[in-house]
Motif scaffolding. Structure first.
Motif, PDB file in Angstrom:
ATOM      1  N   VAL A 172       0.851  -1.188   0.000  1.00 43.35           N
ATOM      2  CA  VAL A 172       0.000   0.000   0.000  1.00 43.35           C
ATOM      3  C   VAL A 172       0.891   1.244   0.000  1.00 43.35           C
ATOM      4  CG1 VAL A 172      -1.838   1.258   1.174  1.00 43.35           C
ATOM      5  CG2 VAL A 172      -1.787  -1.251   1.273  1.00 43.35           C
ATOM      6  N   LEU A 173       0.748   2.039  -1.049  1.00 44.78           N
ATOM      7  CA  LEU A 173       1.483   3.300  -1.194  1.00 44.78           C
ATOM      8  C   LEU A 173       0.462   4.419  -1.326  1.00 44.78           C
ATOM      9  CD1 LEU A 173       4.086   2.068  -3.861  1.00 44.78           C
ATOM     10  CD2 LEU A 173       4.429   2.227  -1.387  1.00 44.78           C
ATOM     11  N   ASP A 174       0.539   5.409  -0.432  1.00 42.67           N
ATOM     12  CA  ASP A 174      -0.493   6.446  -0.395  1.00 42.67           C
ATOM     13  C   ASP A 174      -0.154   7.709  -1.170  1.00 42.67           C
ATOM     14  OD1 ASP A 174       1.410   7.675   1.188  1.00 42.67           O
ATOM     15  OD2 ASP A 174       0.280   7.498   3.065  1.00 42.67           O
ATOM     16  N   GLY A 175       0.969   7.713  -1.878  1.00 38.21           N
ATOM     17  CA  GLY A 175       1.322   8.875  -2.685  1.00 38.21           C
ATOM     18  C   GLY A 175       2.007   9.997  -1.935  1.00 38.21           C
ATOM     19  N   SER A 176       2.210   9.831  -0.642  1.00 34.43           N
ATOM     20  CA  SER A 176       2.868  10.884   0.130  1.00 34.43           C
ATOM     21  C   SER A 176       4.364  10.888  -0.167  1.00 34.43           C
ATOM     22  CB  SER A 176       2.628  10.679   1.623  1.00 34.43           C
ATOM     23  OG  SER A 176       3.128   9.434   2.058  1.00 34.43           O
ATOM     24  N   PRO A 177       5.033  12.042  -0.013  1.00 33.23           N
ATOM     25  CA  PRO A 177       6.460  12.125  -0.324  1.00 33.23           C
ATOM     26  C   PRO A 177       7.284  11.116   0.458  1.00 33.23           C
ATOM     27  CG  PRO A 177       5.527  14.314  -0.077  1.00 33.23           C
ATOM     28  CD  PRO A 177       4.463  13.349   0.346  1.00 33.23           C
ATOM     29  N   ASP A 178       8.309  10.582  -0.208  1.00 35.67           N
ATOM     30  CA  ASP A 178       9.232   9.634   0.396  1.00 35.67           C
ATOM     31  C   ASP A 178       8.540   8.372   0.903  1.00 35.67           C
ATOM     32  OD1 ASP A 178      11.516  11.251  -0.042  1.00 35.67           O
ATOM     33  OD2 ASP A 178      10.949  12.480   1.680  1.00 35.67           O
ATOM     34  N   THR A 179       7.504   7.938   0.183  1.00 39.99           N
ATOM     35  CA  THR A 179       6.821   6.682   0.489  1.00 39.99           C
ATOM     36  C   THR A 179       6.982   5.747  -0.696  1.00 39.99           C
ATOM     37  OG1 THR A 179       5.213   7.664   2.011  1.00 39.99           O
ATOM     38  CG2 THR A 179       4.579   5.614   0.926  1.00 39.99           C
ATOM     39  N   PHE A 180       7.727   4.653  -0.504  1.00 36.96           N
ATOM     40  CA  PHE A 180       8.014   3.746  -1.602  1.00 36.96           C
ATOM     41  C   PHE A 180       8.599   2.452  -1.042  1.00 36.96           C
ATOM     42  CE2 PHE A 180      11.764   6.275  -0.815  1.00 36.96           C
ATOM     43  CZ  PHE A 180      12.844   5.424  -0.974  1.00 36.96           C
ATOM     44  N   LEU A 181       8.810   1.476  -1.921  1.00 37.65           N
ATOM     45  CA  LEU A 181       9.510   0.246  -1.573  1.00 37.65           C
ATOM     46  C   LEU A 181      10.887   0.303  -2.205  1.00 37.65           C
ATOM     47  CD1 LEU A 181       9.421  -2.579  -0.239  1.00 37.65           C
ATOM     48  CD2 LEU A 181       8.676  -3.487  -2.447  1.00 37.65           C
ATOM     49  N   ASP A 182      11.907   0.193  -1.370  1.00 32.06           N
ATOM     50  CA  ASP A 182      13.293   0.251  -1.833  1.00 32.06           C
ATOM     51  C   ASP A 182      13.763  -1.166  -2.154  1.00 32.06           C
ATOM     52  OD1 ASP A 182      15.756   1.195  -2.459  1.00 32.06           O
ATOM     53  OD2 ASP A 182      16.403   1.585  -0.402  1.00 32.06           O
ATOM     54  N   LEU A 183      14.207  -1.383  -3.389  1.00 34.34           N
ATOM     55  CA  LEU A 183      14.706  -2.687  -3.828  1.00 34.34           C
ATOM     56  C   LEU A 183      16.206  -2.584  -4.105  1.00 34.34           C
ATOM     57  CD1 LEU A 183      11.947  -3.794  -6.390  1.00 34.34           C
ATOM     58  CD2 LEU A 183      12.154  -4.441  -3.982  1.00 34.34           C
ATOM     59  N   PRO A 184      16.901  -3.696  -4.110  1.00 38.45           N
ATOM     60  CA  PRO A 184      18.323  -3.659  -4.491  1.00 38.45           C
ATOM     61  C   PRO A 184      18.484  -3.182  -5.929  1.00 38.45           C
ATOM     62  CG  PRO A 184      17.782  -5.734  -3.409  1.00 38.45           C
ATOM     63  CD  PRO A 184      16.482  -5.047  -3.683  1.00 38.45           C
ATOM     64  N   GLY A 185      19.614  -2.556  -6.231  1.00 43.25           N
ATOM     65  CA  GLY A 185      19.909  -2.153  -7.600  1.00 43.25           C
ATOM     66  C   GLY A 185      20.333  -3.347  -8.443  1.00 43.25           C
ATOM     67  N   GLY A 186      20.346  -3.159  -9.740  1.00 38.88           N
ATOM     68  CA  GLY A 186      20.868  -4.178 -10.644  1.00 38.88           C
ATOM     69  C   GLY A 186      19.926  -5.314 -10.969  1.00 38.88           C
ATOM     70  N   LEU A 187      18.634  -5.194 -10.642  1.00 42.17           N
ATOM     71  CA  LEU A 187      17.720  -6.318 -10.880  1.00 42.17           C
ATOM     72  C   LEU A 187      17.436  -6.537 -12.366  1.00 42.17           C
ATOM     73  CD1 LEU A 187      15.104  -5.988  -7.989  1.00 42.17           C
ATOM     74  CD2 LEU A 187      17.323  -7.148  -8.028  1.00 42.17           C
ATOM     75  N   VAL A 188      17.633  -5.512 -13.196  1.00 45.90           N
ATOM     76  CA  VAL A 188      17.388  -5.679 -14.631  1.00 45.90           C
ATOM     77  C   VAL A 188      18.669  -5.561 -15.456  1.00 45.90           C
ATOM     78  CG1 VAL A 188      15.030  -4.834 -14.417  1.00 45.90           C
ATOM     79  CG2 VAL A 188      16.846  -3.229 -15.026  1.00 45.90           C
ATOM     80  N   SER A 189      19.711  -4.957 -14.910  1.00 46.78           N
ATOM     81  CA  SER A 189      20.899  -4.664 -15.713  1.00 46.78           C
ATOM     82  C   SER A 189      21.720  -5.901 -16.043  1.00 46.78           C
ATOM     83  CB  SER A 189      21.780  -3.627 -14.998  1.00 46.78           C
ATOM     84  OG  SER A 189      22.087  -4.041 -13.690  1.00 46.78           O
TER      85      SER A 189
END
Length: 406
Positions: A172-189
């Motif tokens: 659930v993401l409510d659109g407020s600033p700095d609200t997100f899910l942080d994933l590791p980098g490099g998942l597609v590269s």
């Protein structure tokens, strides 16, 4: 005519000024005959030659080439010299389910099979057989079902940031600033091609929120990302990629607000395919997206946040989020949509006739399945092991069986 400009260092053999515009054909004839001839007439058309790849990946698009030979000019490329639109040039196909000409002027392929393509121009014709093969089997690399934010297939676990929360099997993401899910980098590269699919309930959106964004923060080394936004500032949704190797933006003229959708974003540089599917149906695609995923920076991976600080945050609930290595076909994505967010669709079984044997294949992402056979179908069918040795090849399990009857 500009005083600051330098002067030409070169030798000019001949210089001509015509009243009026020469056609592409006249220019080609003039070039072929050189600087000391005023010949511009190609003469009579003697033959045409259709050039097209003998194999195509399923659900892809390519531009066929037609070369014309005249009395005084050989191998004039009709398609290039007319910018793809050639008056009087027509194409027919023996099986429109395998090959067909799209409104974009490209030759498009269906799921599989072989068909003959014939080009006709000014009474001349040329044909070629094209075989359509399925893409290499896709492999599920990361799956988030949102009972928590862990990756149930790999080890790329997420971290909730701001007001982000998990509840009722959803992120659930409510659109407020700095609200997100942080994933590791490099998942597609590290992938050659990618399919990213998710189920989402979208609320009202700001401009340029991201369902996902992989790459590096804007301004650190220029634009570098692979992202999907449900709402641009000009009223579209977009699957975009930009790196030092180029950029490709795929837009569709609607925004995802106050709706629930299954969305799949496919990016396959090997075939040039870049597409957006909604509820199991291809919505928009391009066939010339060749930017390698290896050029996408491995710094960050976000769900709900943009790599551009000026963009808004996503207002949505995500039921499931999957990253596949490779390209899922339209048939597979339609099956996933029908199966729903919390259940992986069963494997699609491929069958290919090779001489006196048949090769059956299914994705290695569908581990735990065994191949069985029955002499009859129905509720009382008796199933038993089909035999043959299961081997792993190119992301697929394969079994080769002899043909024992018709």
């Amino acid at each position: 005519l500009f005083n600051a400009d330098p002067y030409l260092n070169g030798s000019v053999d001949e210089f001509r000024v015509y009243r009026g515009a020469l056609s592409s054909l006249e220019v080609a004839v003039s070039h072929a005959h050189g600087p000391d001839s005023l010949t511009r007439n190609a003469g009579a058309l003697e033959s045409i030659t259709l050039q097209v790849a003998p194999t195509m990946t399923a659900e892809s698009g390519i531009a066929p080439v037609v070369l014309a030979t005249y009395t005084s000019l050989t191998n004039f490329d009709l398609t290039v010299n007319n910018l793809g639109t050639v008056p009087g040039l027509t194409y027919t196909t023996s099986d429109p389910g395998v090959l067909f000409l799209g409104a974009d002027g490209l030759l498009h392929s269906g799921p599989s099979g072989s068909a003959t393509l014939t080009a006709s121009y000014q009474g001349k014709s040329s044909s070629a057989v094209v075989t359509v093969t399925p893409p290499p089997a896709a492999t599920l690399r990361h799956r988030y079902s949102f009972t928590d934010v862990n990756d149930s297939v790999g080890d790329a676990h997420g971290v909730l940031v701001g007001s982000a929360m998990v509840g009722g099997g959803k992120l659930v993401l409510d659109g407020s600033p700095d609200t997100f899910l942080d994933l590791p980098g490099g998942l597609v590269s590290s992938l050659d091609g990618v399919t990213i699919e998710f189920w989402a309930d979208f609320g009202p959106q700001p401009n340029w929120p991201r369902v996902f964004d992989f790459g590096t923060i804007s301004g650190t080394s220029g634009a570098n990302f692979l992202f999907f936004t449900p709402k641009t500032h000009f009223g579209a949704h977009r699957l975009g990629i930009a790196t030092g190797a180029g950029a490709s933006d795929l837009d569709s003229a609607s925004v995802f607000e106050n709706c629930s959708l299954h969305v799949a974003c496919v990016y396959d540089p090997a075939s040039g395919f870049q597409g957006i599917y909604t509820n199991g149906v291809l919505e928009v695609a391009t066939y010339n997206a060749r930017i390698p995923l290896s050029t996408v920076a491995a710094d960050y991976g976000f769900i709900g946040r943009s790599l551009f600080s000026a963009d808004g945050y996503l207002n949505a609930s995500l039921d499931e989020f999957r990253i596949w290595e490779g390209r899922l076909t339209s048939e597979q994505l339609a099956a996933n949509y029908r199966s729903g967010p919390d259940e992986l669709a069963g494997p699609v079984l491929g069958a290919a006739l090779e001489g006196n044997v048949v090769v059956l294949s299914w994705s290695v992402s569908a581990a735990g399945y065994t191949l069985e056979s029955s002499a009859a179908l129905g509720p009382n069918a008796s199933w038993s092991a089909a035999g043959g040795t299961v081997v792993t090849e190119g992301g697929s399990y394969k079994v080769t069986l002899s043909l024992t009857s018709t």
